[in-house]
Design an enzyme around this catalytic site. Sequence first.
Site, mmCIF file in Angstrom:
data_model
loop_
_atom_site.group_PDB
_atom_site.id
_atom_site.type_symbol
_atom_site.label_atom_id
_atom_site.label_comp_id
_atom_site.label_asym_id
_atom_site.label_seq_id
_atom_site.Cartn_x
_atom_site.Cartn_y
_atom_site.Cartn_z
ATOM 1 N N PHE A 139 -1.852 3.488 -3.368
ATOM 2 C CA PHE A 139 -1.938 2.096 -3.016
ATOM 3 C C PHE A 139 -0.494 1.914 -2.631
ATOM 4 O O PHE A 139 0.416 1.534 -3.541
ATOM 5 C CB PHE A 139 -2.670 1.204 -3.534
ATOM 6 C CG PHE A 139 -3.036 0.033 -2.812
ATOM 7 C CD1 PHE A 139 -4.109 -0.186 -2.040
ATOM 8 C CD2 PHE A 139 -2.134 -1.231 -2.985
ATOM 9 C CE1 PHE A 139 -4.502 -1.191 -1.296
ATOM 10 C CE2 PHE A 139 -2.307 -2.422 -2.156
ATOM 11 C CZ PHE A 139 -3.441 -2.503 -1.445
ATOM 12 N N ASP A 224 7.503 3.379 -5.488
ATOM 13 C CA ASP A 224 6.685 2.185 -5.357
ATOM 14 C C ASP A 224 6.576 1.650 -6.650
ATOM 15 O O ASP A 224 5.456 1.893 -7.455
ATOM 16 C CB ASP A 224 5.282 2.498 -4.564
ATOM 17 C CG ASP A 224 4.656 1.415 -4.259
ATOM 18 O OD1 ASP A 224 5.025 0.062 -4.783
ATOM 19 O OD2 ASP A 224 3.641 1.208 -3.554
ATOM 20 N N LYS A 253 5.350 -8.578 -6.233
ATOM 21 C CA LYS A 253 4.581 -8.872 -7.355
ATOM 22 C C LYS A 253 5.477 -9.701 -8.414
ATOM 23 O O LYS A 253 5.753 -10.873 -8.136
ATOM 24 C CB LYS A 253 3.778 -7.775 -8.306
ATOM 25 C CG LYS A 253 2.529 -7.379 -7.378
ATOM 26 C CD LYS A 253 1.566 -6.272 -7.904
ATOM 27 C CE LYS A 253 0.541 -5.963 -6.822
ATOM 28 N NZ LYS A 253 -0.537 -6.865 -6.781
#
Length: 407
Positions: A139, A224, A253
């Site tokens: 993702f 990532d 985040k």
Amino acid sequence: MSSAIVNRQTFDEVMVPNYSPAAFIPVSGKGSRLWDQDGNEYIDFASGIAVTSLGHLHPELTRVLHEQVDRLWHLSNTFTNEPALRLARRLTESTFAERVFFSNSGAEANEAALKLARRYAFDHFGAEKTKIVSCKQSFHGRTLFTVSVGGQPKYTEGFAPLPGDLDHIEFNNLAAAEAAIDGNTCAVIVEPVQGEGGVLPASPEYLKKLRELCDKHGALLIFDEVQIGVGRSGSLFAYMGYGVTPDILTSAKALGNGFPVGAMLTTKKIAASFVVGTHGSTYGGNPLACVVADKVIELVNTPEVLDGVKRRHDLIVDGLARINETQRVFRDVRGAGLLIGAELTGELAGKSKDFVNVGAKHGLVILVAGPNVVRFAPSLVIPEDDLQEGLKRFEAVVAEVLAAQSV
């Protein structure tokens, strides 16, 4: 109208239905606790999906944000600003990187990384070197490019035609990597720990093989670290614990502890392909976001916090093992640091959301990572008393889910 009462029903009346939020609405938080509209208290084992890693209303973050609010909110990118420069300096001094690009989110950071990889290949190898290799069940964001690179067809259904020259391989499969990465590959993108795909850590051998193959074929290796970065693994960034250095790293985040900010980190040589006008972001490098993120990195990048992550990891894993001794609900507990996934046994397959819903009844906020995995991502500095109380509540959640299953 602005003072009208709003509740969960209001969402169904005014919001696009792409989310299915909880039945309660949190209205305040402090540390690792949340309170809803009715005053009910919750222990937060989710951190806004690994975002509020220093807890809610951290006093140092609140202080620097308030100070910046009274100075300057926004400048266009025809200017630079002090908070962005300080944050970029801190990131380059703390990592392999020499250059930083700021965005608003992880998806935008990954979009920038993927664009930069193709541009770098164009500059150095020509127009034919465009293939991007990623992993199934990965993702990387919700833009059309990043959702296509992510290897989960459920997120791309109905959005075709999709960007091309993408190759999805099985995660942690060395032979698949060897077969896919070749002279036409411009980049390989991987999560050191797959988050949404089920909280699956990469093996050290796999990441080392990706590094070796990228070097062999002149491809860039992109990590990532949007979910696992900024301390959650027990290192400032997960690559440090693996001993494998990427060419490009993305972060978001936890970087802003809830204030929207993302970053792409890379080397001077690679960054040179983003000449003036090739990429941009209206809000990227926003002074408010950057002053918060700078303080986040300062606070997280300490032995006290990073060692505390490892200690709390053991407490959660041990607590879940104790629950499993009597309840037998997990077939596997895995993860890194304070990103932990508990995979359900076959009898409970597809029931992970049940644990989230029952958790709310017991004053506990938890997550899923797909239909079969319950995910835990508490604050990196959650008080150990809160952690133990949360595990106690989770044990009650497990008992209730099992009781409903046997009816």
